[in-house]
Design a protein around this motif. Structure first.
Motif, PDB file in Angstrom:
ATOM      1  N   VAL A 114       1.200  -1.366  -0.086  1.00 43.17           N
ATOM      2  CA  VAL A 114       0.517   0.403  -0.132  1.00 43.17           C
ATOM      3  C   VAL A 114       0.634   1.501  -0.068  1.00 43.17           C
ATOM      4  CG1 VAL A 114      -1.505   1.758   1.317  1.00 43.17           C
ATOM      5  CG2 VAL A 114      -2.265  -1.279   0.615  1.00 43.17           C
ATOM      6  N   PRO A 115       1.680   1.216   0.863  1.00 40.92           N
ATOM      7  CA  PRO A 115       2.523   2.849   0.111  1.00 40.92           C
ATOM      8  C   PRO A 115       3.573   3.454  -0.704  1.00 40.92           C
ATOM      9  CG  PRO A 115       3.323   1.285   2.477  1.00 40.92           C
ATOM     10  CD  PRO A 115       2.312   0.411   1.562  1.00 40.92           C
ATOM     11  N   TYR A 116       3.877   2.157  -1.102  1.00 37.16           N
ATOM     12  CA  TYR A 116       4.837   2.777  -2.734  1.00 37.16           C
ATOM     13  C   TYR A 116       3.385   2.952  -3.005  1.00 37.16           C
ATOM     14  CZ  TYR A 116       7.858  -0.810  -1.609  1.00 37.16           C
ATOM     15  OH  TYR A 116       9.562  -1.195  -0.981  1.00 37.16           O
ATOM     16  N   LEU A 117       2.142   2.668  -3.562  1.00 32.11           N
ATOM     17  CA  LEU A 117       0.228   2.880  -4.375  1.00 32.11           C
ATOM     18  C   LEU A 117       0.689   4.521  -2.853  1.00 32.11           C
ATOM     19  CD1 LEU A 117      -1.520  -0.439  -4.759  1.00 32.11           C
ATOM     20  CD2 LEU A 117       0.459   1.179  -6.265  1.00 32.11           C
ATOM     21  N   GLU A 118       0.021   4.645  -2.335  1.00 29.34           N
ATOM     22  CA  GLU A 118       0.039   5.567  -2.037  1.00 29.34           C
ATOM     23  C   GLU A 118       1.287   6.626  -2.438  1.00 29.34           C
ATOM     24  OE1 GLU A 118      -2.729   4.917   1.742  1.00 29.34           O
ATOM     25  OE2 GLU A 118      -0.699   5.388   2.247  1.00 29.34           O
ATOM     26  N   ARG A 119       1.907   7.150  -2.340  1.00 28.36           N
ATOM     27  CA  ARG A 119       3.394   7.463  -2.618  1.00 28.36           C
ATOM     28  C   ARG A 119       3.061   7.910  -3.719  1.00 28.36           C
ATOM     29  NH1 ARG A 119       6.837   4.354   0.988  1.00 28.36           N
ATOM     30  NH2 ARG A 119       7.679   3.431  -0.241  1.00 28.36           N
ATOM     31  N   ALA A 120       2.940   7.224  -4.794  1.00 21.73           N
ATOM     32  CA  ALA A 120       2.835   7.794  -6.183  1.00 21.73           C
ATOM     33  C   ALA A 120       1.524   8.496  -6.268  1.00 21.73           C
ATOM     34  CB  ALA A 120       2.837   6.605  -7.099  1.00 21.73           C
ATOM     35  N   GLY A 121       0.256   8.755  -5.600  1.00 23.50           N
ATOM     36  CA  GLY A 121      -0.529   9.445  -5.556  1.00 23.50           C
ATOM     37  C   GLY A 121      -1.937   9.069  -5.468  1.00 23.50           C
ATOM     38  N   HIS A 122      -1.609   7.710  -5.154  1.00 23.77           N
ATOM     39  CA  HIS A 122      -3.648   6.621  -5.855  1.00 23.77           C
ATOM     40  C   HIS A 122      -3.675   6.123  -3.869  1.00 23.77           C
ATOM     41  CE1 HIS A 122      -2.660   5.386  -9.551  1.00 23.77           C
ATOM     42  NE2 HIS A 122      -1.436   5.293  -9.650  1.00 23.77           N
ATOM     43  N   VAL A 123      -5.607   6.204  -3.896  1.00 25.44           N
ATOM     44  CA  VAL A 123      -6.252   6.246  -2.378  1.00 25.44           C
ATOM     45  C   VAL A 123      -6.268   4.580  -2.786  1.00 25.44           C
ATOM     46  CG1 VAL A 123      -8.477   6.394  -2.069  1.00 25.44           C
ATOM     47  CG2 VAL A 123      -7.391   8.484  -2.700  1.00 25.44           C
ATOM     48  N   GLN A 157       7.973  -9.046  -2.923  1.00 23.47           N
ATOM     49  CA  GLN A 157       8.945  -8.327  -3.521  1.00 23.47           C
ATOM     50  C   GLN A 157       7.752  -7.451  -4.102  1.00 23.47           C
ATOM     51  OE1 GLN A 157       9.505 -10.083  -8.017  1.00 23.47           O
ATOM     52  NE2 GLN A 157       9.971 -12.488  -7.124  1.00 23.47           N
ATOM     53  N   PRO A 158       6.916  -6.379  -2.934  1.00 25.37           N
ATOM     54  CA  PRO A 158       6.273  -5.546  -2.642  1.00 25.37           C
ATOM     55  C   PRO A 158       6.487  -4.094  -4.324  1.00 25.37           C
ATOM     56  CG  PRO A 158       7.713  -5.218  -1.005  1.00 25.37           C
ATOM     57  CD  PRO A 158       7.523  -7.002  -1.390  1.00 25.37           C
ATOM     58  N   GLU A 159       7.427  -3.929  -3.575  1.00 23.44           N
ATOM     59  CA  GLU A 159       7.740  -3.065  -4.661  1.00 23.44           C
ATOM     60  C   GLU A 159       8.199  -2.985  -6.495  1.00 23.44           C
ATOM     61  OE1 GLU A 159      11.630   0.444  -5.662  1.00 23.44           O
ATOM     62  OE2 GLU A 159      11.733  -0.934  -4.027  1.00 23.44           O
ATOM     63  N   LYS A 160       8.312  -4.247  -6.627  1.00 28.68           N
ATOM     64  CA  LYS A 160       8.264  -4.573  -7.955  1.00 28.68           C
ATOM     65  C   LYS A 160       6.709  -5.234  -8.311  1.00 28.68           C
ATOM     66  CE  LYS A 160      12.179  -7.868  -8.477  1.00 28.68           C
ATOM     67  NZ  LYS A 160      12.916  -8.347  -9.360  1.00 28.68           N
ATOM     68  N   LEU A 161       6.052  -5.285  -7.564  1.00 28.13           N
ATOM     69  CA  LEU A 161       4.696  -5.975  -7.801  1.00 28.13           C
ATOM     70  C   LEU A 161       4.090  -4.087  -8.147  1.00 28.13           C
ATOM     71  CD1 LEU A 161       1.929  -6.824  -7.725  1.00 28.13           C
ATOM     72  CD2 LEU A 161       1.664  -7.854  -5.254  1.00 28.13           C
ATOM     73  N   ALA A 162       4.518  -2.911  -7.018  1.00 25.36           N
ATOM     74  CA  ALA A 162       3.888  -2.077  -7.474  1.00 25.36           C
ATOM     75  C   ALA A 162       4.232  -1.131  -8.134  1.00 25.36           C
ATOM     76  CB  ALA A 162       4.435  -1.072  -6.394  1.00 25.36           C
ATOM     77  N   ALA A 163       5.460  -1.294  -8.899  1.00 31.99           N
ATOM     78  CA  ALA A 163       5.417  -0.718 -10.602  1.00 31.99           C
ATOM     79  C   ALA A 163       4.723  -1.315 -11.889  1.00 31.99           C
ATOM     80  CB  ALA A 163       7.038  -1.203 -10.397  1.00 31.99           C
ATOM     81  N   ILE A 164       4.897  -3.081 -11.232  1.00 31.09           N
ATOM     82  CA  ILE A 164       3.122  -3.334 -12.422  1.00 31.09           C
ATOM     83  C   ILE A 164       1.715  -3.078 -12.307  1.00 31.09           C
ATOM     84  CG2 ILE A 164       1.990  -5.420 -13.185  1.00 31.09           C
ATOM     85  CD1 ILE A 164       4.796  -7.359 -12.103  1.00 31.09           C
ATOM     86  N   LEU A 165       1.620  -2.310 -11.096  1.00 25.85           N
ATOM     87  CA  LEU A 165       0.415  -1.648 -10.751  1.00 25.85           C
ATOM     88  C   LEU A 165       0.819  -0.069 -11.456  1.00 25.85           C
ATOM     89  CD1 LEU A 165      -0.392  -3.229  -7.179  1.00 25.85           C
ATOM     90  CD2 LEU A 165      -1.463  -4.023  -9.319  1.00 25.85           C
ATOM     91  N   LEU A 166       0.899  -0.103 -10.955  1.00 27.07           N
ATOM     92  CA  LEU A 166       1.242   1.745 -11.355  1.00 27.07           C
ATOM     93  C   LEU A 166       1.295   2.326 -12.853  1.00 27.07           C
ATOM     94  CD1 LEU A 166       3.945   3.174  -8.229  1.00 27.07           C
ATOM     95  CD2 LEU A 166       1.325   3.484  -8.568  1.00 27.07           C
ATOM     96  N   GLU A 167       2.078   0.978 -13.651  1.00 23.42           N
ATOM     97  CA  GLU A 167       2.639   0.911 -14.615  1.00 23.42           C
ATOM     98  C   GLU A 167       0.363   0.370 -15.496  1.00 23.42           C
ATOM     99  OE1 GLU A 167       3.775  -1.783 -18.251  1.00 23.42           O
ATOM    100  OE2 GLU A 167       5.345  -1.432 -17.153  1.00 23.42           O
ATOM    101  N   LEU A 168      -0.216  -0.011 -14.977  1.00 20.78           N
ATOM    102  CA  LEU A 168      -1.309  -0.526 -15.133  1.00 20.78           C
ATOM    103  C   LEU A 168      -2.763   0.586 -15.034  1.00 20.78           C
ATOM    104  CD1 LEU A 168      -1.735  -4.356 -14.169  1.00 20.78           C
ATOM    105  CD2 LEU A 168      -1.659  -3.386 -16.827  1.00 20.78           C
ATOM    106  N   ALA A 169      -2.200   1.219 -14.105  1.00 16.81           N
ATOM    107  CA  ALA A 169      -2.961   2.355 -13.940  1.00 16.81           C
ATOM    108  C   ALA A 169      -2.751   3.841 -14.172  1.00 16.81           C
ATOM    109  CB  ALA A 169      -2.619   2.728 -11.717  1.00 16.81           C
ATOM    110  N   ALA A 170      -1.476   3.755 -15.265  1.00 19.58           N
ATOM    111  CA  ALA A 170      -1.114   4.729 -16.040  1.00 19.58           C
ATOM    112  C   ALA A 170      -2.002   4.737 -17.411  1.00 19.58           C
ATOM    113  CB  ALA A 170       0.372   4.922 -15.360  1.00 19.58           C
ATOM    114  N   LYS A 171      -2.850   3.028 -17.749  1.00 17.96           N
ATOM    115  CA  LYS A 171      -2.611   3.050 -18.932  1.00 17.96           C
ATOM    116  C   LYS A 171      -4.542   3.501 -19.247  1.00 17.96           C
ATOM    117  CE  LYS A 171       0.530  -0.292 -19.877  1.00 17.96           C
ATOM    118  NZ  LYS A 171       0.309  -1.673 -20.637  1.00 17.96           N
TER     119      LYS A 171
END
Length: 289
Positions: free
Chosen positions: A28-37, A275-289
Motif C-alpha cells: 500500500v505505501p508504494y501506491l499511496e506515495r505515487a498519489g493513489h487512494v 517483492q512489493p516494490e516490483k509488484l507496485a511498479a506493475i500496478l502503477l504502470e497499469l494504472a497509468a494506462k
C-alpha cells in the motif's frame, strides 16, 4: 494517507483465502506515495472478521476432532463477499475517487469477477494477481481438480473435508514441521523465515467453501467489457502457473476483442510480501494506462 492526484485511479485490494487486508501492508505505501487512494478491507470471515473452530482456538492433539468440527463461517457466501466489496467500491465512487481499479489476489479473483459482472460501470480495470479468474459457469473449485493443478502444495495443506465442515481448513499453528514447510512452499516460498512467521501467525484456519463452489455467469457485455490484466507468478505453488495460463486462455477465447494484459513476476504466491516494490511498479504502470 497521501491525497489522490487529479485523474489517478483509486485501488481497491481484495485478499485471498485465509488472509486479510493485512497482507497488503507492504504494498500500500508504494501506491499511496505515487498519489493513489488505496482501500483494502477484510472480507466476511477473514482477517479481523475471522471466526475460529474451537479445536483451533484451544489447541489439542486431537487431529480427528479438528477435521470434523463444523466451521463457524460455513454460511458465508459469495453474495456476502460481493456485497462487502460493493460497499467499498461505492464508497470510493461516491467520494469522487474515480476511476477505481479492482485487484483480487488468489481467491479474491472470485468476488472481483462477480462484482465486475454486477457493476461494470463502476470498475475501471480488473487486475488478477495470481488469482482465480473463472470461466463463465465454472466454479473455482473445479480448477483445483484439473490436470493443470498437479504439483501444487495446497492439497496437502487441507485438514478437513470441505463438504463436511463447510470450509477449506488449514492449520497455520500446526506443530508438524513437515506440514509447516509445505504450507510455506504453497504460500511464500521466496519469503524470509522471519516475515513468514509473522504472516503465518495472522493466517486464519478456515475459508468458507461456498464461494469456491459457486459458479458465476459472466457475460461479454458486462464482465467481458472491462479492461483486465493478469499478473502471473512463475514460482506459485498454490495456483500453479499452468492454471494461471488456463485462466488467461479461456478468458481471451471468451472476449477475443478484449484480451487480458499479462505481466509476470518471478515470485511465489505472495509477491506483496517478497517483492512489493516490483509488484507496485506493475500496478502503477497499469494504472497509468
Amino acid at each position: 494517507m497521501v491525497k489522490k492526484l487529479a485523474g489517478k485511479p483509486a485501488f481497491l485490494l481484495v485478499h485471498g483465502a485465509w488472509h486479510g487486508a493485512w497482507c497488503f501492508s507492504k504494498l500500500v505505501p508504494y501506491l499511496e506515495r505515487a498519489g493513489h487512494v488505496v482501500t483494502a478491507r477484510d472480507l466476511p470471515g477473514h482477517g479481523g472478521r475471522a471466526r475460529y473452530p474451537n479445536t483451533f482456538r484451544h489447541r489439542t492433539p486431537d487431529e480427528e476432532a479438528f477435521a470434523i468440527e463444523s466451521s463457524p463461517i460455513a454460511a458465508v457466501t459469495l453474495a456476502d463477499y460481493v456485497s462487502d466489496v460493493m460497499q467499498a467500491l461505492d464508497a470510493l465512487v461516491g467520494s469522487g475517487n474515480q476511476p477505481v481499479i479492482l485487484l483480487g489476489h488468489s481467491m479474491g479473483g472470485i468476488p472481483i469477477t462477480a462484482v465486475g459482472e454486477a457493476a461494470p460501470e463502476k470498475v475501471h480495470k480488473l487486475i488478477y494477481l495470481t488469482a482465480y479468474m473463472p470461466a463463465s459457469g465454472v466454479p473455482a473449485i473445479a480448477y483445483s481438480r484439473a490436470p493443470e493443478a498437479q504439483g501444487g502444495k495446497m492439497g496437502a495443506a487441507m485438514k478437513a473435508d470441505p463438504a463436511r465442515v463447510g470450509a477449506l481448513r488449514i492449520d497455520p499453528r500446526s506443530m508438524d514441521l513437515a506440514y509447516l514447510a509445505n504450507l510455506k512452499r504453497a504460500f511464500a516460498d521466496d519469503v524470509c523465515e522471519d516475515e513468514w512467521a509473522v504472516a503465518r501467525n495472522l493466517l486464519s484456519p478456515d475459508a468458507p467453501a461456498l464461494p469456491f463452489a459457486t459458479a458465476i455467469e459472466t457475460t461479454r457485455s458486462r464482465w467481458g467489457s472491462i479492461p483486465r490484466a493478469y499478473i502471473k507468478c512463475r514460482g506459485d505453488l498454490a495456483i500453479m502457473p499452468r492454471t494461471q495460463e488456463k485462466f488467461i486462455e479461456r478468458a481471451d477465447e471468451f472476449t477475443p476483442q478484449n484480451k487480458t494484459e499479462v505481466y509476470e513476476l518471478d515470485s511465489s504466491h505472495s509477491p506483496f510480501f517478497s517483492q512489493p516494490e516490483k509488484l507496485a511498479a506493475i500496478l502503477l504502470e497499469l494504472a497509468a494506462k
